[in-house]
Design a protein around this motif. Structure first.
Motif, PDB file in Angstrom:
ATOM      1  N   ARG A  29       0.841  -1.211   0.000  1.00  0.00           N
ATOM      2  CA  ARG A  29       0.000   0.000   0.000  1.00  0.00           C
ATOM      3  C   ARG A  29       0.870   1.253   0.000  1.00  0.00           C
ATOM      4  O   ARG A  29       0.562   2.222  -0.674  1.00  0.00           O
ATOM      5  CB  ARG A  29      -0.931   0.000   1.207  1.00  0.00           C
ATOM      6  N   ALA A  30       1.951   1.217   0.777  1.00  0.00           N
ATOM      7  CA  ALA A  30       2.855   2.372   0.831  1.00  0.00           C
ATOM      8  C   ALA A  30       3.484   2.629  -0.533  1.00  0.00           C
ATOM      9  O   ALA A  30       3.566   3.772  -0.984  1.00  0.00           O
ATOM     10  CB  ALA A  30       3.930   2.155   1.892  1.00  0.00           C
ATOM     11  N   SER A  31       3.893   1.572  -1.211  1.00  0.00           N
ATOM     12  CA  SER A  31       4.487   1.762  -2.537  1.00  0.00           C
ATOM     13  C   SER A  31       3.427   2.183  -3.545  1.00  0.00           C
ATOM     14  O   SER A  31       3.726   2.895  -4.505  1.00  0.00           O
ATOM     15  CB  SER A  31       5.221   0.499  -3.002  1.00  0.00           C
ATOM     16  N   ASN A  32       2.181   1.787  -3.323  1.00  0.00           N
ATOM     17  CA  ASN A  32       1.083   2.215  -4.191  1.00  0.00           C
ATOM     18  C   ASN A  32       0.879   3.723  -4.050  1.00  0.00           C
ATOM     19  O   ASN A  32       0.665   4.420  -5.039  1.00  0.00           O
ATOM     20  CB  ASN A  32      -0.199   1.468  -3.832  1.00  0.00           C
ATOM     21  N   ASN A  33       1.005   4.226  -2.843  1.00  0.00           N
ATOM     22  CA  ASN A  33       0.862   5.665  -2.623  1.00  0.00           C
ATOM     23  C   ASN A  33       2.024   6.445  -3.235  1.00  0.00           C
ATOM     24  O   ASN A  33       1.851   7.571  -3.662  1.00  0.00           O
ATOM     25  CB  ASN A  33       0.759   5.978  -1.127  1.00  0.00           C
ATOM     26  N   GLY A  46       0.608   0.767 -13.521  1.00  0.00           N
ATOM     27  CA  GLY A  46       1.435   0.326 -12.390  1.00  0.00           C
ATOM     28  C   GLY A  46       0.646   0.298 -11.096  1.00  0.00           C
ATOM     29  O   GLY A  46       0.754  -0.642 -10.302  1.00  0.00           O
ATOM     30  N   ARG A  47      -0.174   1.325 -10.880  1.00  0.00           N
ATOM     31  CA  ARG A  47      -0.995   1.379  -9.676  1.00  0.00           C
ATOM     32  C   ARG A  47      -2.028   0.262  -9.676  1.00  0.00           C
ATOM     33  O   ARG A  47      -2.308  -0.335  -8.637  1.00  0.00           O
ATOM     34  CB  ARG A  47      -1.680   2.743  -9.565  1.00  0.00           C
ATOM     35  N   GLU A  48      -2.593  -0.045 -10.851  1.00  0.00           N
ATOM     36  CA  GLU A  48      -3.571  -1.144 -10.947  1.00  0.00           C
ATOM     37  C   GLU A  48      -2.913  -2.485 -10.630  1.00  0.00           C
ATOM     38  O   GLU A  48      -3.488  -3.324  -9.941  1.00  0.00           O
ATOM     39  CB  GLU A  48      -4.213  -1.170 -12.336  1.00  0.00           C
ATOM     40  N   MET A  49      -1.690  -2.676 -11.110  1.00  0.00           N
ATOM     41  CA  MET A  49      -0.972  -3.920 -10.817  1.00  0.00           C
ATOM     42  C   MET A  49      -0.695  -4.045  -9.311  1.00  0.00           C
ATOM     43  O   MET A  49      -0.827  -5.124  -8.735  1.00  0.00           O
ATOM     44  CB  MET A  49       0.322  -3.997 -11.624  1.00  0.00           C
ATOM     45  N   LEU A  50      -0.313  -2.929  -8.689  1.00  0.00           N
ATOM     46  CA  LEU A  50      -0.093  -2.954  -7.240  1.00  0.00           C
ATOM     47  C   LEU A  50      -1.392  -3.250  -6.497  1.00  0.00           C
ATOM     48  O   LEU A  50      -1.396  -3.986  -5.510  1.00  0.00           O
ATOM     49  CB  LEU A  50       0.497  -1.618  -6.765  1.00  0.00           C
ATOM     50  N   GLN A  51      -2.504  -2.684  -6.976  1.00  0.00           N
ATOM     51  CA  GLN A  51      -3.792  -2.942  -6.340  1.00  0.00           C
ATOM     52  C   GLN A  51      -4.172  -4.416  -6.461  1.00  0.00           C
ATOM     53  O   GLN A  51      -4.692  -5.016  -5.519  1.00  0.00           O
ATOM     54  CB  GLN A  51      -4.890  -2.055  -6.937  1.00  0.00           C
ATOM     55  N   GLN A  52      -3.885  -5.015  -7.608  1.00  0.00           N
ATOM     56  CA  GLN A  52      -4.156  -6.447  -7.774  1.00  0.00           C
ATOM     57  C   GLN A  52      -3.299  -7.272  -6.818  1.00  0.00           C
ATOM     58  O   GLN A  52      -3.765  -8.273  -6.249  1.00  0.00           O
ATOM     59  CB  GLN A  52      -3.903  -6.871  -9.226  1.00  0.00           C
ATOM     60  N   GLU A  53      -2.058  -6.845  -6.615  1.00  0.00           N
ATOM     61  CA  GLU A  53      -1.176  -7.541  -5.678  1.00  0.00           C
ATOM     62  C   GLU A  53      -1.722  -7.415  -4.250  1.00  0.00           C
ATOM     63  O   GLU A  53      -1.728  -8.383  -3.492  1.00  0.00           O
ATOM     64  CB  GLU A  53       0.246  -6.973  -5.762  1.00  0.00           C
TER      65      GLU A  53
END
Length: 146
Positions: A29-33, A46-53
């Motif tokens: 979550r921190a890296s998503n922010n 990239g943000r969508e991929m992090l959200q899926q993770e």
């Protein structure tokens, strides 16, 4: 065999898994922010991929939380038949029916923790000491139940 020692080991392993997934989710979550930007579609992807993770990690955390809930309902009293909470010795090994977290070691013995939904447990469920059951064309004898 002391079933209370075994259940304590299982509880610790599950607790460790919960902490691991919670910290991974927080880090992700921190890296998503950190990726918030007005640079366009590349960053949105990239943000969508992090959200899926994050969603994937959350699903895994929920599975471990379910295992913890199952474990809290386990009876540590001695069992006379194969049931949830029973420690079963067959001619092929020792099995603790609780949450499936893999192999643990207690009193220098390898014990495989298995879920009540596993094919192995379904094959032996309700059996008593001295009974036999077959799984994968292998006959197993129940030598002891705690």
């Amino acid at each position: 065999m002391n079933k209370q020692d075994i259940i304590n080991i299982v509880k610790i392993k599950i607790s460790d898994k919960i902490q691991y997934f919670e910290s991974l989710i927080a880090e992700t979550r921190a890296s998503n922010n950190d990726t918030k930007s007005s640079m366009g579609d590349k960053y949105e992807t990239g943000r969508e991929m992090l959200q899926q993770e994050i969603n994937n990690l959350q699903r895994q955390l929920n599975e471990v939380l379910n295992q913890q809930a199952v474990l809290q309902k386990i009876n540590t009293e001695p069992a006379e038949k194969v049931q949830n909470g029973a420690l079963v010795k067959t001619n092929k090994g020792l099995f603790y029916i609780s949450a499936s977290i893999g192999e643990i070691i207690s009193e220098n013995q390898k014990i495989m923790t298995v879920s009540a939904e596993s094919p192995l447990v379904k094959a032996m469920f309700g059996k008593k000491m001295g009974d036999t059951f077959t799984i994968n064309n292998m006959i197993q004898n129940i030598e002891h139940i705690w």
